[in-house]
Design a protein around this motif. Sequence first.
Motif, PDB file in Angstrom:
ATOM      1  N   PHE A 149       9.117  -0.868   8.226  1.00 28.19           N
ATOM      2  CA  PHE A 149      10.526  -0.456   8.229  1.00 28.19           C
ATOM      3  C   PHE A 149      11.217  -0.932   6.950  1.00 28.19           C
ATOM      4  O   PHE A 149      11.972  -0.177   6.319  1.00 28.19           O
ATOM      5  CB  PHE A 149      11.207  -1.032   9.475  1.00 28.19           C
ATOM      6  CG  PHE A 149      12.699  -0.895   9.495  1.00 28.19           C
ATOM      7  CD1 PHE A 149      13.294   0.288   9.909  1.00 28.19           C
ATOM      8  CD2 PHE A 149      13.516  -1.954   9.111  1.00 28.19           C
ATOM      9  CE1 PHE A 149      14.687   0.413   9.927  1.00 28.19           C
ATOM     10  CE2 PHE A 149      14.896  -1.840   9.124  1.00 28.19           C
ATOM     11  CZ  PHE A 149      15.487  -0.650   9.538  1.00 28.19           C
ATOM     12  N   GLN A 150      10.955  -2.159   6.553  1.00 34.92           N
ATOM     13  CA  GLN A 150      11.540  -2.700   5.319  1.00 34.92           C
ATOM     14  C   GLN A 150      11.099  -1.926   4.086  1.00 34.92           C
ATOM     15  O   GLN A 150      11.891  -1.709   3.161  1.00 34.92           O
ATOM     16  CB  GLN A 150      11.147  -4.162   5.145  1.00 34.92           C
ATOM     17  CG  GLN A 150      11.990  -5.158   5.918  1.00 34.92           C
ATOM     18  CD  GLN A 150      11.642  -6.586   5.556  1.00 34.92           C
ATOM     19  OE1 GLN A 150      10.476  -6.966   5.527  1.00 34.92           O
ATOM     20  NE2 GLN A 150      12.640  -7.390   5.275  1.00 34.92           N
ATOM     21  N   GLU A 151       9.825  -1.526   4.049  1.00 34.45           N
ATOM     22  CA  GLU A 151       9.304  -0.814   2.875  1.00 34.45           C
ATOM     23  C   GLU A 151      10.055   0.492   2.630  1.00 34.45           C
ATOM     24  O   GLU A 151      10.252   0.908   1.488  1.00 34.45           O
ATOM     25  CB  GLU A 151       7.815  -0.513   3.046  1.00 34.45           C
ATOM     26  CG  GLU A 151       6.909  -1.707   2.868  1.00 34.45           C
ATOM     27  CD  GLU A 151       6.902  -2.247   1.460  1.00 34.45           C
ATOM     28  OE1 GLU A 151       6.506  -1.520   0.531  1.00 34.45           O
ATOM     29  OE2 GLU A 151       7.307  -3.407   1.278  1.00 34.45           O
ATOM     30  N   PHE A 152      10.470   1.141   3.718  1.00 37.09           N
ATOM     31  CA  PHE A 152      11.156   2.428   3.598  1.00 37.09           C
ATOM     32  C   PHE A 152      12.674   2.270   3.625  1.00 37.09           C
ATOM     33  O   PHE A 152      13.403   3.244   3.764  1.00 37.09           O
ATOM     34  CB  PHE A 152      10.706   3.367   4.714  1.00 37.09           C
ATOM     35  CG  PHE A 152       9.337   3.947   4.503  1.00 37.09           C
ATOM     36  CD1 PHE A 152       9.156   5.060   3.697  1.00 37.09           C
ATOM     37  CD2 PHE A 152       8.223   3.372   5.099  1.00 37.09           C
ATOM     38  CE1 PHE A 152       7.897   5.600   3.497  1.00 37.09           C
ATOM     39  CE2 PHE A 152       6.954   3.908   4.914  1.00 37.09           C
ATOM     40  CZ  PHE A 152       6.785   5.024   4.102  1.00 37.09           C
ATOM     41  N   LYS A 167      22.661  -4.731   5.250  1.00 38.23           N
ATOM     42  CA  LYS A 167      22.534  -3.454   5.956  1.00 38.23           C
ATOM     43  C   LYS A 167      21.263  -2.767   5.479  1.00 38.23           C
ATOM     44  O   LYS A 167      21.099  -2.531   4.274  1.00 38.23           O
ATOM     45  CB  LYS A 167      23.738  -2.560   5.662  1.00 38.23           C
ATOM     46  CG  LYS A 167      23.634  -1.140   6.218  1.00 38.23           C
ATOM     47  CD  LYS A 167      24.833  -0.307   5.788  1.00 38.23           C
ATOM     48  CE  LYS A 167      24.679   1.153   6.193  1.00 38.23           C
ATOM     49  NZ  LYS A 167      24.585   1.331   7.651  1.00 38.23           N
ATOM     50  N   TYR A 168      20.356  -2.468   6.393  1.00 34.81           N
ATOM     51  CA  TYR A 168      19.139  -1.739   6.024  1.00 34.81           C
ATOM     52  C   TYR A 168      19.424  -0.248   6.035  1.00 34.81           C
ATOM     53  O   TYR A 168      19.659   0.347   7.087  1.00 34.81           O
ATOM     54  CB  TYR A 168      17.992  -2.074   6.977  1.00 34.81           C
ATOM     55  CG  TYR A 168      17.405  -3.444   6.729  1.00 34.81           C
ATOM     56  CD1 TYR A 168      16.577  -3.679   5.643  1.00 34.81           C
ATOM     57  CD2 TYR A 168      17.709  -4.517   7.563  1.00 34.81           C
ATOM     58  CE1 TYR A 168      16.053  -4.938   5.391  1.00 34.81           C
ATOM     59  CE2 TYR A 168      17.185  -5.782   7.328  1.00 34.81           C
ATOM     60  CZ  TYR A 168      16.359  -5.984   6.240  1.00 34.81           C
ATOM     61  OH  TYR A 168      15.841  -7.232   5.996  1.00 34.81           O
ATOM     62  N   GLU A 169      19.434   0.339   4.843  1.00 38.40           N
ATOM     63  CA  GLU A 169      19.705   1.761   4.716  1.00 38.40           C
ATOM     64  C   GLU A 169      18.445   2.483   4.235  1.00 38.40           C
ATOM     65  O   GLU A 169      17.612   1.894   3.543  1.00 38.40           O
ATOM     66  CB  GLU A 169      20.852   2.002   3.734  1.00 38.40           C
ATOM     67  CG  GLU A 169      20.569   1.544   2.318  1.00 38.40           C
ATOM     68  CD  GLU A 169      21.752   1.741   1.381  1.00 38.40           C
ATOM     69  OE1 GLU A 169      22.862   1.957   1.876  1.00 38.40           O
ATOM     70  OE2 GLU A 169      21.535   1.680   0.153  1.00 38.40           O
ATOM     71  N   ALA A 212      17.528  -3.018   1.377  1.00 41.64           N
ATOM     72  CA  ALA A 212      18.336  -4.089   1.958  1.00 41.64           C
ATOM     73  C   ALA A 212      19.629  -4.187   1.158  1.00 41.64           C
ATOM     74  O   ALA A 212      19.699  -4.835   0.112  1.00 41.64           O
ATOM     75  CB  ALA A 212      17.571  -5.407   1.931  1.00 41.64           C
ATOM     76  N   ARG A 213      20.648  -3.508   1.653  1.00 41.32           N
ATOM     77  CA  ARG A 213      21.917  -3.413   0.931  1.00 41.32           C
ATOM     78  C   ARG A 213      22.823  -4.592   1.282  1.00 41.32           C
ATOM     79  O   ARG A 213      23.084  -4.853   2.451  1.00 41.32           O
ATOM     80  CB  ARG A 213      22.608  -2.106   1.296  1.00 41.32           C
ATOM     81  CG  ARG A 213      23.923  -1.843   0.582  1.00 41.32           C
ATOM     82  CD  ARG A 213      24.419  -0.462   0.971  1.00 41.32           C
ATOM     83  NE  ARG A 213      25.651  -0.090   0.285  1.00 41.32           N
ATOM     84  CZ  ARG A 213      26.186   1.125   0.348  1.00 41.32           C
ATOM     85  NH1 ARG A 213      25.592   2.074   1.080  1.00 41.32           N
ATOM     86  NH2 ARG A 213      27.297   1.401  -0.292  1.00 41.32           N
ATOM     87  N   SER A 214      23.291  -5.302   0.265  1.00 40.51           N
ATOM     88  CA  SER A 214      24.170  -6.439   0.508  1.00 40.51           C
ATOM     89  C   SER A 214      25.626  -5.975   0.566  1.00 40.51           C
ATOM     90  O   SER A 214      26.049  -5.134  -0.239  1.00 40.51           O
ATOM     91  CB  SER A 214      23.997  -7.496  -0.579  1.00 40.51           C
ATOM     92  OG  SER A 214      24.323  -6.959  -1.852  1.00 40.51           O
ATOM     93  N   LEU A 244      18.192  -2.145  13.018  1.00 41.66           N
ATOM     94  CA  LEU A 244      19.284  -1.401  12.385  1.00 41.66           C
ATOM     95  C   LEU A 244      20.622  -2.124  12.443  1.00 41.66           C
ATOM     96  O   LEU A 244      21.590  -1.686  11.815  1.00 41.66           O
ATOM     97  CB  LEU A 244      19.414  -0.022  13.029  1.00 41.66           C
ATOM     98  CG  LEU A 244      18.306   0.980  12.694  1.00 41.66           C
ATOM     99  CD1 LEU A 244      18.444   2.243  13.521  1.00 41.66           C
ATOM    100  CD2 LEU A 244      18.316   1.318  11.206  1.00 41.66           C
ATOM    101  N   LYS A 245      20.694  -3.205  13.173  1.00 40.43           N
ATOM    102  CA  LYS A 245      21.939  -3.966  13.214  1.00 40.43           C
ATOM    103  C   LYS A 245      22.178  -4.661  11.870  1.00 40.43           C
ATOM    104  O   LYS A 245      21.233  -5.078  11.205  1.00 40.43           O
ATOM    105  CB  LYS A 245      21.879  -5.020  14.320  1.00 40.43           C
ATOM    106  CG  LYS A 245      22.030  -4.462  15.725  1.00 40.43           C
ATOM    107  CD  LYS A 245      22.011  -5.603  16.748  1.00 40.43           C
ATOM    108  CE  LYS A 245      22.210  -5.056  18.161  1.00 40.43           C
ATOM    109  NZ  LYS A 245      22.151  -6.150  19.176  1.00 40.43           N
ATOM    110  N   ASN A 246      23.441  -4.762  11.499  1.00 39.99           N
ATOM    111  CA  ASN A 246      23.764  -5.523  10.296  1.00 39.99           C
ATOM    112  C   ASN A 246      23.345  -6.977  10.484  1.00 39.99           C
ATOM    113  O   ASN A 246      23.643  -7.577  11.522  1.00 39.99           O
ATOM    114  CB  ASN A 246      25.256  -5.446   9.999  1.00 39.99           C
ATOM    115  CG  ASN A 246      25.701  -4.046   9.626  1.00 39.99           C
ATOM    116  OD1 ASN A 246      24.905  -3.248   9.140  1.00 39.99           O
ATOM    117  ND2 ASN A 246      26.972  -3.745   9.841  1.00 39.99           N
ATOM    118  N   GLN A 247      22.676  -7.528   9.500  1.00 42.66           N
ATOM    119  CA  GLN A 247      22.172  -8.898   9.586  1.00 42.66           C
ATOM    120  C   GLN A 247      23.144  -9.849   8.886  1.00 42.66           C
ATOM    121  O   GLN A 247      23.206  -9.890   7.652  1.00 42.66           O
ATOM    122  CB  GLN A 247      20.784  -8.990   8.934  1.00 42.66           C
ATOM    123  CG  GLN A 247      19.800  -7.936   9.401  1.00 42.66           C
ATOM    124  CD  GLN A 247      19.433  -8.085  10.872  1.00 42.66           C
ATOM    125  OE1 GLN A 247      19.161  -9.189  11.335  1.00 42.66           O
ATOM    126  NE2 GLN A 247      19.430  -6.977  11.591  1.00 42.66           N
TER     127      GLN A 247
END
Length: 469
Positions: free
Chosen positions: A429-432, A106-108, A435-437, A87-90
């Motif tokens: 986790f990625q599927e749901f 940001k994974y939302e 990946a917001r830039s 959940l941390k910003n990458q």
Amino acid sequence: MNDSNNTYETLFNAQKANQYHIGQTSYKERIKKLKALKLALEKTYRYELIEAIYKDFKKPKLETDLTEIYIVVKEIKYAISNLKSWLKNQSVETPITLLGTSSYIKYEPKGVCLIISPWNYPINLTFGPLVSAIAAGNTVILKPSEMTTNTSAVMAKIVNELFNNNEVALIEGDVEVSQELLKLPFNHIFFTGSPAVGKIVMQAAAKHLTSVTLELGGKSPTIIHESTNIKAAIQNLVWGKFLNNGQTCIAPDYVLIHESIKSEFVEAFKTKTLEYYSENPMTSESFSRIVNGKHFKRLVSYIENAKTNNANIELGGDYDEVSNYIAPTLISNVSEDALLMKEEIFGPILPIKTYTSIDEVLDYINSKEKPLALYVYANNKKFIKTIINSTRAGSTCVNSNALQYSNHNLPFGGSNNSGIGKAHGFFGFQEFSNARSVLKKHTVGPLHLLFPPYTKFKEKLVKATIKWF
């Protein structure tokens, strides 16, 4: 619209209204929910689930623990251990042309999700995706299969006890319920089932531009090279094929074996099957049943069709309609026109074909749809490398089978006809998640030098930028 449809829409709207609240929950709050689900599976409802799935198709207790309870508990533990970092910003690198800015991913959560699960692993394939959906911060409607009603009823109790229905809800019912749910504008749909039904789900999702994860199936080949340790290979292959009575999407569907070791393979296969399931597998407590009469008749038709095409029954071939029992069956000399070679088997029947060269193997596999899994048994590194590099498959396991599913560091899923998207661990986790830039400007950078008016100097600057940056 009837009352049921109104109920589904009301539930969907409640989750839609609640999605932003759930989406802003902390990793600690999500972990708390995952721990509650873990406790329910490990202790509170474990024996009730074991009993329910035994009633549905006589699944052995150990198999339920291993392939249903343990797999989901392991998924939960993995998510709990890693969710904070997920959940941390990458942060990502900033190119020199964007000097004065910083960027991150940001994974939302995607929002309101629908999980449609099958009957063959009802606990695993319902709650496994749910773990990923909760970790990502979504609201979820679960629709398990109507073919395993006892298990669905217990899962409904668990969901009702742990969650408010505006966050997670489980709806029981037949295919018409799924059809009605698919009319709603979900943000993501996770479906596990056959390629044929997967196409229907994707078509419904397209109407709302809903993203999908499709965990499908197909005919997963097993290639056995002449260098193989037959004894070791058979030990794994018999287990992997007859686990859950062959009703596994990544079960070996057919074997391609070098003709020089076919006889040795057949005898070893018979011996190991006898060791695992006794002379009369019908009385074995380690061998489950076909889920219902419809699938039983389908599989019997495959056996009878193979016989009419002059196939050889090397082992088994017998069945009992009253108990939906089909014996562990090995069949050779199967015609390409036989149903066994055309349709995904999804039962305890294994056809074998021989080959003499690797080109035969590659041509045969590549003439078909991409499989969900491909297995290769060999002690020849060059052979293994050639098979992997010259074929396409969702996953591959070397000198074993099915084990790739249990490593949550690996993505699980198919390709094209065998699926779209991946599951398990971070990949689930990625599927749901979306990946917001995000890009943030901090200071004046060089970009303003390229703003209008466009002068000759700026043209030269752009050319230099193209060439050097």
